[in-house]
Design a protein around this motif. Structure first.
Motif, PDB file in Angstrom:
ATOM      1  N   GLY A  35       0.817  -1.214   0.000  1.00  0.00           N
ATOM      2  CA  GLY A  35       0.000   0.000   0.000  1.00  0.00           C
ATOM      3  C   GLY A  35       0.848   1.261   0.000  1.00  0.00           C
ATOM      4  N   ARG A  36       1.911   1.270   0.789  1.00  0.00           N
ATOM      5  CA  ARG A  36       2.808   2.431   0.790  1.00  0.00           C
ATOM      6  C   ARG A  36       3.489   2.593  -0.567  1.00  0.00           C
ATOM      7  N   ALA A  39       0.981   4.079  -2.971  1.00  0.00           N
ATOM      8  CA  ALA A  39       0.786   5.501  -2.676  1.00  0.00           C
ATOM      9  C   ALA A  39       1.979   6.322  -3.151  1.00  0.00           C
ATOM     10  N   ALA A  42       1.759   6.628  -6.890  1.00  0.00           N
ATOM     11  CA  ALA A  42       0.690   7.537  -7.307  1.00  0.00           C
ATOM     12  C   ALA A  42       1.080   8.996  -7.121  1.00  0.00           C
ATOM     13  N   ILE A  43       1.998   9.278  -6.212  1.00  0.00           N
ATOM     14  CA  ILE A  43       2.451  10.657  -5.991  1.00  0.00           C
ATOM     15  C   ILE A  43       3.623  11.005  -6.891  1.00  0.00           C
TER      16      ILE A  43
END
Length: 274
Positions: A35-36, A39, A42-43
């Motif tokens: 998940g990290r 994320a 995605a950034i």
């Protein structure tokens, strides 16, 4: 290997079937790391693509000493990753780092960048520092856009933003797609940078990575070389391969609606024929 309990050295290993995969699906640490990583991807990927395109647009103009500016922007992308990580550790140092010194001038209290949760943002800054490689590719794409098309749009009354949106971007969309898909694959596999931003070194450094920067590949490394669970680590890599493959196929599928090629693709020709 993912179907065994091999520990990397002992000849006493046995076949365990799908046990590693079943354990992985219930492993909160692995899914948290995934998940990290998602994320982070995605950034970083949108910021990297947009930043590289922005730099390319600036450099593509007629500026004084434009060759010097191109060199300045490109140099960070050729710095070895170890040297880059060491340099940024000094920049992010709480007591003697230049970043806190600059923030102190503005009246901001020193920030401990290399601990949770701020170390995640430090990693993003580190990754965005090397936009020069993408800038060069974007610059080549911009210089390949026919000037006649842009001039025709201006003659028809289009403003600068309209020309950029409806002429320039569609013309460079294959390059944008290339940057996105390679950026996603690269960001998902990030490993060295979060490892080197820790205050520990060597194999033991993987265990000292702050939780905010414990990406999926760091978790895999820890399973292999700290826990000596080669079978379990291999299972993690197979699942990760399927995830990366799935995201790549999704991007390829979505490209049909926003990537425009000068030559019709087979799918477009087939659709036109029907």
């Amino acid at each position: 290997m993912s179907l065994t309990n091999f520990d990397g050295s002992s000849p006493r290993w046995k076949w365990v079937g799908l046990r590693n995969y079943l354990e992985l699906f219930n492993d909160g640490d692995a899914w948290g790391a995934l998940g990290r990583t998602l994320a982070f991807t995605a950034i970083v990927v949108p910021l990297s693509v947009a930043g590289a395109l922005g730099l390319a647009i600036v450099i593509n103009r007629r500026l004084r000493a434009v060759g010097l500016w191109r060199t300045v922007f490109f140099l960070p992308s050729v710095v070895p990753v170890v040297a880059m990580a060491i340099m940024w550790k000094l920049v992010f140092n709480k007591d003697a780092g230049i970043l806190n010194a600059i923030l102190g001038v503005a009246g901001v209290q020193p920030v401990n960048w290399l601990v949770d949760p701020t170390v995640f943002y430090a990693l993003i800054i580190l990754m965005l520092w090397g936009l020069g490689g993408g800038m060069v590719i974007m610059l080549a794409a911009l210089q390949g856009v026919p000037v006649e098309l842009e001039e025709a749009a201006v003659v028809d009354g289009a403003g600068r933003w309209t020309v950029f949106r409806h002429v320039t971007v569609p013309m460079i969309s294959p390059i944008l797609f290339f940057q996105v898909i390679t950026g996603v694959i690269g960001a998902l596999q990030i490993f060295v940078q979060p490892l080197l931003l820790t205050n520990a070194s060597g194999i033991a450094g993987a265990g000292a990575v702050p939780e905010s920067n414990r990406m999926y590949m760091v978790q895999v490394y820890q399973e292999f070389f700290l826990s000596n669970r080669f079978g379990y680590g291999s299972a993690m890599l197979w699942i990760f391969f399927l995830i990366v493959l799935g995201l790549t196929l999704v991007l390829l599928r979505s490209s049909r609606s926003w990537v425009h090629y000068e030559v019709d693709t087979d799918a477009e020709r087939e659709g036109a024929t029907r």
